[in-house]
Structures are given as structure tokens and as C-alpha cells.
Design an enzyme around this catalytic site. Structure first.
Site, mmCIF file in Angstrom:
data_model
loop_
_atom_site.group_PDB
_atom_site.id
_atom_site.type_symbol
_atom_site.label_atom_id
_atom_site.label_comp_id
_atom_site.label_asym_id
_atom_site.label_seq_id
_atom_site.Cartn_x
_atom_site.Cartn_y
_atom_site.Cartn_z
ATOM 1 N N SER A 1 7.265 -20.262 -2.264
ATOM 2 C CA SER A 1 6.683 -18.913 -2.157
ATOM 3 C C SER A 1 5.255 -18.865 -2.669
ATOM 4 O O SER A 1 4.996 -19.179 -3.834
ATOM 5 C CB SER A 1 7.473 -17.912 -3.021
ATOM 6 O OG SER A 1 8.663 -17.576 -2.412
ATOM 7 N N HIS B 1 6.199 -17.346 3.432
ATOM 8 C CA HIS B 1 6.756 -18.567 4.023
ATOM 9 C C HIS B 1 6.434 -18.534 5.511
ATOM 10 O O HIS B 1 7.056 -17.792 6.260
ATOM 11 C CB HIS B 1 8.276 -18.624 3.852
ATOM 12 C CG HIS B 1 8.725 -18.897 2.453
ATOM 13 N ND1 HIS B 1 9.078 -20.151 2.019
ATOM 14 C CD2 HIS B 1 8.872 -18.082 1.390
ATOM 15 C CE1 HIS B 1 9.437 -20.100 0.751
ATOM 16 N NE2 HIS B 1 9.313 -18.847 0.343
ATOM 17 N N TYR C 1 20.115 -17.653 1.105
ATOM 18 C CA TYR C 1 20.201 -16.179 1.113
ATOM 19 C C TYR C 1 19.739 -15.561 2.427
ATOM 20 O O TYR C 1 20.007 -14.400 2.700
ATOM 21 C CB TYR C 1 19.445 -15.561 -0.073
ATOM 22 C CG TYR C 1 17.948 -15.781 -0.109
ATOM 23 C CD1 TYR C 1 17.092 -15.159 0.795
ATOM 24 C CD2 TYR C 1 17.379 -16.605 -1.070
ATOM 25 C CE1 TYR C 1 15.724 -15.365 0.757
ATOM 26 C CE2 TYR C 1 16.015 -16.811 -1.129
ATOM 27 C CZ TYR C 1 15.190 -16.187 -0.207
ATOM 28 O OH TYR C 1 13.844 -16.392 -0.250
ATOM 29 N N GLU C 2 19.059 -16.348 3.250
ATOM 30 C CA GLU C 2 18.668 -15.826 4.567
ATOM 31 C C GLU C 2 19.858 -15.813 5.532
ATOM 32 O O GLU C 2 19.745 -15.289 6.636
ATOM 33 C CB GLU C 2 17.545 -16.685 5.163
ATOM 34 C CG GLU C 2 16.226 -16.560 4.422
ATOM 35 C CD GLU C 2 15.186 -17.537 4.952
ATOM 36 O OE1 GLU C 2 14.506 -17.207 5.928
ATOM 37 O OE2 GLU C 2 15.065 -18.639 4.384
ATOM 38 N N ALA D 1 8.523 -21.181 -6.607
ATOM 39 C CA ALA D 1 8.206 -20.150 -7.587
ATOM 40 C C ALA D 1 9.501 -19.886 -8.348
ATOM 41 O O ALA D 1 10.576 -19.877 -7.754
ATOM 42 C CB ALA D 1 7.739 -18.891 -6.874
ATOM 43 N N MET E 1 15.851 -19.699 -6.398
ATOM 44 C CA MET E 1 16.808 -19.618 -5.289
ATOM 45 C C MET E 1 16.594 -20.720 -4.247
ATOM 46 O O MET E 1 16.960 -20.554 -3.086
ATOM 47 C CB MET E 1 16.676 -18.258 -4.605
ATOM 48 C CG MET E 1 16.757 -17.073 -5.551
ATOM 49 S SD MET E 1 16.321 -15.543 -4.712
ATOM 50 C CE MET E 1 16.097 -14.430 -6.098
ATOM 51 N N SER E 2 16.003 -21.826 -4.652
ATOM 52 C CA SER E 2 15.734 -22.889 -3.671
ATOM 53 C C SER E 2 15.839 -24.244 -4.351
ATOM 54 O O SER E 2 16.448 -24.370 -5.408
ATOM 55 C CB SER E 2 14.326 -22.706 -3.091
ATOM 56 O OG SER E 2 13.350 -22.928 -4.090
ATOM 57 N N ASN F 1 7.078 -15.287 -13.230
ATOM 58 C CA ASN F 1 7.518 -14.107 -13.994
ATOM 59 C C ASN F 1 8.484 -14.568 -15.073
ATOM 60 O O ASN F 1 9.061 -15.657 -14.960
ATOM 61 C CB ASN F 1 8.245 -13.118 -13.057
ATOM 62 C CG ASN F 1 9.400 -13.784 -12.314
ATOM 63 O OD1 ASN F 1 9.198 -14.469 -11.306
ATOM 64 N ND2 ASN F 1 10.604 -13.609 -12.819
ATOM 65 N N HIS G 1 -2.653 -16.435 -8.080
ATOM 66 C CA HIS G 1 -3.579 -16.669 -9.194
ATOM 67 C C HIS G 1 -3.551 -18.114 -9.669
ATOM 68 O O HIS G 1 -4.539 -18.639 -10.162
ATOM 69 C CB HIS G 1 -3.221 -15.776 -10.401
ATOM 70 C CG HIS G 1 -3.482 -14.332 -10.142
ATOM 71 N ND1 HIS G 1 -2.783 -13.322 -10.758
ATOM 72 C CD2 HIS G 1 -4.346 -13.728 -9.308
ATOM 73 C CE1 HIS G 1 -3.211 -12.159 -10.309
ATOM 74 N NE2 HIS G 1 -4.159 -12.379 -9.432
HETATM 75 N N1 HPA Z 1 14.584 -15.553 -10.242
HETATM 76 C C1 HPA Z 1 14.903 -16.185 -9.113
HETATM 77 N N2 HPA Z 1 13.998 -16.622 -8.245
HETATM 78 C C2 HPA Z 1 12.709 -16.423 -8.543
HETATM 79 C C3 HPA Z 1 12.310 -15.761 -9.712
HETATM 80 C C4 HPA Z 1 13.308 -15.297 -10.606
HETATM 81 O O1 HPA Z 1 13.044 -14.708 -11.667
HETATM 82 N N3 HPA Z 1 10.945 -15.723 -9.691
HETATM 83 C C5 HPA Z 1 10.549 -16.352 -8.554
HETATM 84 N N4 HPA Z 1 11.606 -16.769 -7.847
#
Ligand code: HPA
Length: 275
Positions: A30, A61, A85-86, A113, A211-212, A235, A256
């Protein structure tokens, strides 16, 4: 159609298209797509032109394969990957890895990510993945074993290659990019984790969540490939930060921090002593 025939059909269409023999496959997560701009003499093929490859459905993507060179090495990059999840089954999620293996590629870089669980992980932290928790991941190796790729019961001790972890840490130091090392934990998504799920995974040893990556890394290991995994923390994981989570924040932070990711990945590729 049998799965092996699906693999062969996709492989053939890509082999017909590409003009180089890639040595390294790169999966861009991502918001990390801009890494693809670093590919010299790029040649692109859209997933819609590859039999059995579904189109990408997620913002950030794009849905294409790009071949060319980075730092003089032949690469093939996926801009956009397939997620469980898709709605895809795990054999589709991991189809590109089987195809890369069929193309003779022995080296894989997976990026993603991820949410940070370790206290010191903040948006922008880069984590070299040194192991993974696949407890919530339906096994992509379930079903008849594909003997031509690997055995029924495959060892997962070095799902991420120790040599590549060392290489990544050394390259990071040389280029002045700070990195951490840690464990990536898989959740199926698409909902973000609940705070207690994050606390549970922290107790189990997870440092980041996403999730990947885990399905792809398992299949790459089954194929005998060497994998390097890199997470960009976008995050703090659910319950650990002040805000609720959203995909825009993930994309923004990825944007960023992409400069450091690009610097790092290019240096790793440059320093990589391919066998
Ligand atoms: N959780 C799951 N997948 C993610 C997150 C998260 O906090 N941040 C970016 N992809």
C-alpha cells in the site's frame, strides 16, 4: 482447470511478454508503488492482460507487473498485490509467487504497510521482518501438495532469509536509514484489528500487524526462494494511538516515508550478491 495448469498458463503469458530474465521479484505494498518509478527501462503489463490474474481493487494498488533493472539487476515488480480480504482464495493470493518461481526467480522482496505494536514503533518506522505469526492465516499450502515446488511439510525456520536480514541491516546502516527488526503478524482483514486483538498479538510476540505478506512468504519458502520482508509502519495499531484507523492515513504516511524506503531498497539491491 487444475491449479498447476493455471500457474503454467499465467507463467507462459508473462514469459512471452518479458525480454529479460528477472533475478529479483518485488511486491510493492500500500502506497509503496512509487518504488516502481526507480525501475530503469521499464516494461509494463497490466494484470488484466495476464490470464488468471484478478484486477487490483484497492486504492494505492495499481495492478500491473513491471520489469526492468534497478542498480543493474534484473527485477520484476508487482504494483499491487492480491489480498484474501478482497475475496480471493489463497491460491490466487499466492499465484504470482508460484509464477515467479516458474520463471526461475529465486529472490523475493515483499513490502507492506503495517500497524505498529511495539511501543517504540511510530508512523514512518521501517521494520525488517525477522519472523511472522501466521496463526490467523488460512494456509496457502492447504490442498494437494505441488510436489514440483516443494514438500508437503515445509520447514518455516527461515521464512525470511537470515542472510537477507543481515544484508538489509548493513545496507540500511551504509545509506543512513534507521531500521528496526521485528515480527509481522497476519490478520485477514479487511477490518482493522480490535484493541484486544492487538494486545493479544503483542503478548504472543508480534511487533507489527497487517493483512498481507504472510501467505506470499509461506509459498515463497515452499518454492525454496529467499525472502526479504520490509514493513513500513504507517500507524500505531488499534488501541495504541490516539486516533481511529483509516486507509487514507495509511496511504499518507506511506507517501511521506517512501523516500527512505526507496533509498533502502535500492541500496539492498545494489549490495545484493546474487547467486
Ligand atoms: N492493521 C492492519 N493492517 C494495516 C495496518 C494496521 O494497523 N496499518 C496498515 N495496514
Amino acid at each position: 482447470m487444475k491449479y498447476i495448469d493455471i500457474i503454467n498458463e499465467s507463467t507462459q503469458s508473462i514469459a512471452d511478454f518479458i525480454e529479460i530474465k528477472p533475478d529479483i521479484a518485488i511486491i510493492l505494498g500500500s502506497g509503496l508503488g512509487p518504488l516502481a518509478n526507480e525501475i530503469e527501462n521499464p516494461k509494463e503489463i497490466s494484470y488484466t492482460d495476464i490470464p488468471n490474474f484478478p484486477p487490483s481493487t484497492i486504492p494505492g494498488h495499481e495492478g500491473k507487473l513491471i520489469t526492468g533493472t534497478i542498480e543493474g539487476k534484473n527485477v520484476i515488480a508487482m504494483k499491487g498485490r492480491f489480498h484474501y480480504y478482497e475475496g480471493h482464495e489463497m491460491d490466487i493470493v499466492t499465484l504470482p509467487i508460484r509464477v515467479f518461481s516458474k520463471l526461475g526467480i529465486k529472490n523475493l522482496i515483499v513490502t507492506n504497510a503495517a500497524g505498529g505494536i511495539r511501543d517504540s514503533f511510530n508512523p514512518g518506522t521501517i521494520m525488517i521482518i525477522n519472523d511472522q505469526i501466521s496463526l490467523f492465516c488460512p494456509s496457502p499450502l492447504r490442498g494437494p501438495n505441488l510436489d514440483e515446488f516443494g514438500p508437503r511439510f515445509k520447514d518455516m525456520t527461515e521464512v525470511y532469509s537470515n542472510n537477507l536480514i543481515t544484508l538489509a541491516n548493513e545496507s540500511a546502516k551504509k545509506v543512513g536509514v534507521e531500521v528496526e527488526n521485528g515480527v509481522y503478524s497476519y490478520f485477514r482483514g479487511p477490518q482493522f484489528e480490535s484493541p484486544v486483538e492487538v494486545r493479544a498479538i503483542r503478548t504472543l510476540g508480534g511487533d507489527a500487524t497487517g493483512m498481507s505478506t504472510v501467505p506470499e512468504a509461506i509459498v515463497a519458502r515452499h518454492c525454496g526462494m529467499s525472502t526479504l520482508g520490509i514493513s513500513l509502519i504507517t500507524n500505531k495499531a488499534a488501541g495504541l494511538g490516539a486516533n481511529q484507523l483509516n486507509h487514507n492515513e495509511v496511504m499518507e504516511t506511506a507517501g511521506h516515508s517512501e523516500k527512505n524506503m526507496i533509498l533502502l531498497v535500492k541500496k539492498i539491491i545494489k549490495d545484493w550478491n546474487l547467486q
